[in-house]
Design a protein around this motif. Structure first.
Motif, PDB file in Angstrom:
ATOM      1  N   ASN A 397      -2.704  27.541  36.298  1.00 35.07           N
ATOM      2  CA  ASN A 397      -4.111  27.138  36.213  1.00 35.07           C
ATOM      3  C   ASN A 397      -4.466  26.016  37.191  1.00 35.07           C
ATOM      4  O   ASN A 397      -5.560  25.464  37.130  1.00 35.07           O
ATOM      5  N   LEU A 398      -3.515  25.673  38.082  1.00 33.80           N
ATOM      6  CA  LEU A 398      -3.769  24.645  39.096  1.00 33.80           C
ATOM      7  C   LEU A 398      -3.607  25.254  40.482  1.00 33.80           C
ATOM      8  O   LEU A 398      -2.596  25.872  40.786  1.00 33.80           O
ATOM      9  N   THR A 399      -4.622  25.083  41.319  1.00 36.86           N
ATOM     10  CA  THR A 399      -4.556  25.476  42.733  1.00 36.86           C
ATOM     11  C   THR A 399      -4.714  24.216  43.577  1.00 36.86           C
ATOM     12  O   THR A 399      -5.627  23.419  43.349  1.00 36.86           O
ATOM     13  N   LEU A 400      -3.816  24.030  44.529  1.00 30.32           N
ATOM     14  CA  LEU A 400      -3.879  22.880  45.433  1.00 30.32           C
ATOM     15  C   LEU A 400      -4.369  23.345  46.792  1.00 30.32           C
ATOM     16  O   LEU A 400      -3.792  24.268  47.380  1.00 30.32           O
ATOM     17  N   GLU A 401      -5.444  22.726  47.277  1.00 28.59           N
ATOM     18  CA  GLU A 401      -6.048  23.131  48.545  1.00 28.59           C
ATOM     19  C   GLU A 401      -5.626  22.173  49.654  1.00 28.59           C
ATOM     20  O   GLU A 401      -5.720  20.956  49.503  1.00 28.59           O
ATOM     21  N   VAL A 417       7.541  20.875  51.090  1.00 27.85           N
ATOM     22  CA  VAL A 417       6.801  20.357  49.934  1.00 27.85           C
ATOM     23  C   VAL A 417       6.021  21.479  49.251  1.00 27.85           C
ATOM     24  O   VAL A 417       6.017  21.594  48.018  1.00 27.85           O
ATOM     25  N   VAL A 418       5.376  22.325  50.057  1.00 28.62           N
ATOM     26  CA  VAL A 418       4.563  23.410  49.502  1.00 28.62           C
ATOM     27  C   VAL A 418       5.426  24.406  48.725  1.00 28.62           C
ATOM     28  O   VAL A 418       5.057  24.862  47.634  1.00 28.62           O
ATOM     29  N   LYS A 419       6.583  24.748  49.268  1.00 29.80           N
ATOM     30  CA  LYS A 419       7.466  25.688  48.571  1.00 29.80           C
ATOM     31  C   LYS A 419       7.963  25.107  47.253  1.00 29.80           C
ATOM     32  O   LYS A 419       8.109  25.840  46.265  1.00 29.80           O
ATOM     33  N   GLU A 420       8.204  23.802  47.227  1.00 26.41           N
ATOM     34  CA  GLU A 420       8.628  23.162  45.979  1.00 26.41           C
ATOM     35  C   GLU A 420       7.518  23.235  44.935  1.00 26.41           C
ATOM     36  O   GLU A 420       7.774  23.447  43.748  1.00 26.41           O
ATOM     37  N   LEU A 421       6.271  23.069  45.387  1.00 22.79           N
ATOM     38  CA  LEU A 421       5.137  23.194  44.476  1.00 22.79           C
ATOM     39  C   LEU A 421       4.988  24.632  43.985  1.00 22.79           C
ATOM     40  O   LEU A 421       4.732  24.883  42.801  1.00 22.79           O
ATOM     41  N   GLU A 422       5.166  25.569  44.915  1.00 22.05           N
ATOM     42  CA  GLU A 422       4.988  26.978  44.559  1.00 22.05           C
ATOM     43  C   GLU A 422       6.057  27.445  43.568  1.00 22.05           C
ATOM     44  O   GLU A 422       5.795  28.286  42.710  1.00 22.05           O
ATOM     45  N   LYS A 423       7.255  26.878  43.689  1.00 23.99           N
ATOM     46  CA  LYS A 423       8.332  27.229  42.747  1.00 23.99           C
ATOM     47  C   LYS A 423       7.921  26.953  41.309  1.00 23.99           C
ATOM     48  O   LYS A 423       8.359  27.624  40.379  1.00 23.99           O
ATOM     49  N   SER A 424       7.081  25.921  41.122  1.00 22.27           N
ATOM     50  CA  SER A 424       6.660  25.533  39.782  1.00 22.27           C
ATOM     51  C   SER A 424       5.571  26.452  39.231  1.00 22.27           C
ATOM     52  O   SER A 424       5.163  26.298  38.078  1.00 22.27           O
ATOM     53  N   GLY A 425       5.088  27.375  40.055  1.00 24.98           N
ATOM     54  CA  GLY A 425       4.017  28.268  39.616  1.00 24.98           C
ATOM     55  C   GLY A 425       2.649  27.814  40.072  1.00 24.98           C
ATOM     56  O   GLY A 425       1.635  28.470  39.790  1.00 24.98           O
ATOM     57  N   ILE A 426       2.587  26.685  40.774  1.00 17.83           N
ATOM     58  CA  ILE A 426       1.306  26.167  41.275  1.00 17.83           C
ATOM     59  C   ILE A 426       0.850  27.034  42.440  1.00 17.83           C
ATOM     60  O   ILE A 426       1.650  27.442  43.282  1.00 17.83           O
ATOM     61  N   ARG A 427      -0.436  27.312  42.509  1.00 15.41           N
ATOM     62  CA  ARG A 427      -0.977  28.161  43.562  1.00 15.41           C
ATOM     63  C   ARG A 427      -1.469  27.293  44.721  1.00 15.41           C
ATOM     64  O   ARG A 427      -1.934  26.178  44.517  1.00 15.41           O
ATOM     65  N   MET A 428      -1.373  27.846  45.941  1.00 19.43           N
ATOM     66  CA  MET A 428      -1.767  27.122  47.138  1.00 19.43           C
ATOM     67  C   MET A 428      -2.927  27.842  47.821  1.00 19.43           C
ATOM     68  O   MET A 428      -2.993  29.075  47.825  1.00 19.43           O
ATOM     69  N   SER A 429      -3.823  27.048  48.386  1.00 17.64           N
ATOM     70  CA  SER A 429      -4.976  27.593  49.098  1.00 17.64           C
ATOM     71  C   SER A 429      -5.152  26.821  50.402  1.00 17.64           C
ATOM     72  O   SER A 429      -4.956  25.605  50.434  1.00 17.64           O
ATOM     73  N   ILE A 430      -5.500  27.526  51.467  1.00 20.01           N
ATOM     74  CA  ILE A 430      -5.773  26.873  52.759  1.00 20.01           C
ATOM     75  C   ILE A 430      -7.277  26.695  52.891  1.00 20.01           C
ATOM     76  O   ILE A 430      -8.040  27.670  52.877  1.00 20.01           O
TER      77      ILE A 430
END
Length: 536
Positions: A397-401, A417-430
């Motif tokens: 339920n968290l997306t980091l832009e 850093v981004v891959k470590e965040l993504e491992k936790s299930g956090i979504r990434m947006s550009i």
């Protein structure tokens, strides 16, 4: 016996003569500091006279054992005088060399070998006096590197030091012989241009920028830095060194703030700088006094009829100035080193609200914008995990832009850093796609599956055919590499209809919904026809 005595006296005279030259050299070196060294020189001359008189006596008389003893004593004394004088000269030379080295070290930067701030200010004072006497202008340039801190933090201080040395070397080639190039401190440099009008100072500024901005090879990659230059002129802007340094510094920060190569000082800049300093102090107070709050702007899928989430937008409720939007304080936060604090505050408040929505049966996901400083902080993923745990929020339920420009600087560290965040299930947006310089191949491999087209292309696309073509091509290209596309800046029905026709996945803008408070978001959703998108 006579021959031996005469020989020893002659040798003594020779040693005294040999000690006379270094004694004179000592007297000349110490003349301005210690008048006492004239006495040894006089005594050596006096000894020479005495030795010559005693030699005359020996030549005209029959020497005795006593004369032989005296001759040996005189020889020993002359040797002693010669050794003392020569060793004294050697010691004095060493002390002077050490003093010169210490003086050079005190007035020069050890890393680059350039004059330091102290010597620069001395030469600036001297330059002002000369230009005043000759009635000529003088220009002072203060220069600050752009993106140096990010490179230094991400690659390490050794690479940062190497970069400073290379920049200094490039600048040396550009400046003229009478000019003074100095390291002012950190990644800041100063340049004194005597007998230089403003037009020439501007031309030199542009030449320095062209030289510095050429790529540097570091760790097998081309790394570029920019430069911001502030220009202050004597006598137009100031009549003394302190004023010129202050005004050049003010102009430099204005150039940095406006992302231009150089700025020439203007009186209104001084007032602007004072205003910025006041605002930075007030911003620090705002963080402690809970003057910051969040509004949320919905992101919707028109084609699926879903509310896919909201973007958390920071606001500052200033006690005197009223509501201040991020454009009015984010750059100040970056200057003051407060970006990390602001990001932590936004994450905490956004995830708290997300938790409240979940408890109310509305699993609305939230998006939070990140700074490049967050992406270079290897501890940041752990901090995000702690806040998620604190509010019991599902990471999905968290997306980091992150902005497109952020992923260009030090890609390896950002990806880590981004891959470590993504491992936790956090979504990434550009975010702000189309304004940076990332390549398509890199974007394809970057761990983010949502891309937001910058609103500068979207807002006017109905009336600007070039923008419409760019948006269409971008949507097609991003779909082909497996990315979901979000369009920001949807302000009217025509833009919404065109984006829907082009197959854009998610829309965001005032026409869909303005940023709202948490309670207003709940009311808006309940009164709308949107359904909630489930986690996938």
């Amino acid at each position: 016996m006579k021959f031996i005595a005469i020989s020893m006296v002659v040798m003594g005279i020779s040693f005294l003569l040999l000690s006379l030259v270094p004694t004179q050299q000592i007297c000349q070196r110490q003349n301005q500091r210690d008048k006492g060294w004239k006495w040894p020189c006089g005594l050596v001359l006096f000894f020479l006279v005495g030795y010559c008189l005693y030699l005359t006596i020996l030549l005209n008389a029959t020497p005795t054992t006593q004369d032989l003893i005296i001759a040996s004593i005189l020889l020993s004394g002359s040797v002693f005088v010669m050794l003392v004088v020569r060793l004294s000269l050697v010691s004095i030379c060493r002390i002077e060399q050490q003093a010169k080295r210490e003086l050079h070290r005190a007035l020069h930067d050890e890393l680059t070998g350039l004059p330091n701030r102290m010597l620069m200010e001395e030469r600036l004072d001297h330059g002002i006096r000369v230009c005043k006497r000759q009635q000529e202008p003088l220009a002072l340039l203060l220069m600050d590197l752009v993106r140096f801190k990010e490179i230094n933090d991400s690659l390490g201080h050794s690479y940062g030091d190497y970069l400073l040395q290379e920049v200094a070397q490039r600048m040396r080639v550009v400046v003229r012989e009478p000019d003074t190039l100095a390291r002012f401190g950190g990644d800041k440099f100063g340049l004194i241009l005597p007998a230089t009008p403003l037009s020439q100072a501007v031309m030199i500024s542009q030449k320095i920028s062209e030289t510095v901005e050429k790529p540097f090879m570091m760790k097998g990659h081309n790394v570029t830095v920019g430069i911001s230059i502030g220009v202050a002129m004597y006598p137009e802007h100031g009549m003394d060194s302190e004023t010129l340094v202050l005004y050049a510094n003010t102009a430099m920060y204005d150039a940095k703030r406006n992302d231009v190569i150089y700025t020439v000082f203007k009186p209104e800049l001084d007032r602007t700088t004072f205003h910025c300093l006041v605002m930075i102090g007030e911003l620090r107070d705002a963080l402690q006094q809970d003057q910051m709050f969040l509004e949320y702007q919905p992101k919707v899928s028109i084609q699926k009829g879903e509310l896919v989430g909201v973007e958390a937008l920071l606001r500052w409720q200033h006690p005197q100035k009223g509501l201040i939007l991020p454009d009015g304080f984010i750059s100040l936060a970056e200057q003051a080193g407060l970006v990390r604090c602001l990001t932590s505050l936004v994450l905490d408040k956004a995830l708290e609200q997300c938790s409240l929505w979940q408890q109310a049966g509305l699993p609305i996901s939230v998006s939070v914008n990140l700074s490049i400083k967050n992406l270079h902080d290897l501890d940041f993923p752990d901090e995000v995990k702690k806040i998620l745990t604190k509010w019991s929020v599902d990471p999905r339920n968290l997306t980091l832009e992150i902005t497109e420009s952020c992923i260009v600087v030090n890609r390896e560290r950002v990806v880590s850093v981004v891959k470590e965040l993504e491992k936790s299930g956090i979504r990434m947006s550009i975010d702000d796609f189309g304004t940076g310089y990332s390549s398509i191949s890199y974007l394809k491999n970057f761990p983010a599956r949502e891309v937001k087209i910058d609103k500068s292309f979207v807002t006017d696309m109905v009336h600007n055919q070039d923008n419409a073509v760019i948006v269409k091509s971008t949507i097609d290209m991003l779909h082909n590499i497996g990315n979901k596309v979000v369009a920001e800046g949807v302000e009217d029905e025509e833009t919404l209809a065109l984006l829907t026709e082009l197959g854009c996945d998610v829309l965001q803008g005032f026409h869909v919904c303005r940023p709202l408070s948490p309670s207003q978001i709940t009311e808006w959703f309940q009164a709308s026809s949107w359904c909630l998108k489930g986690n996938d």
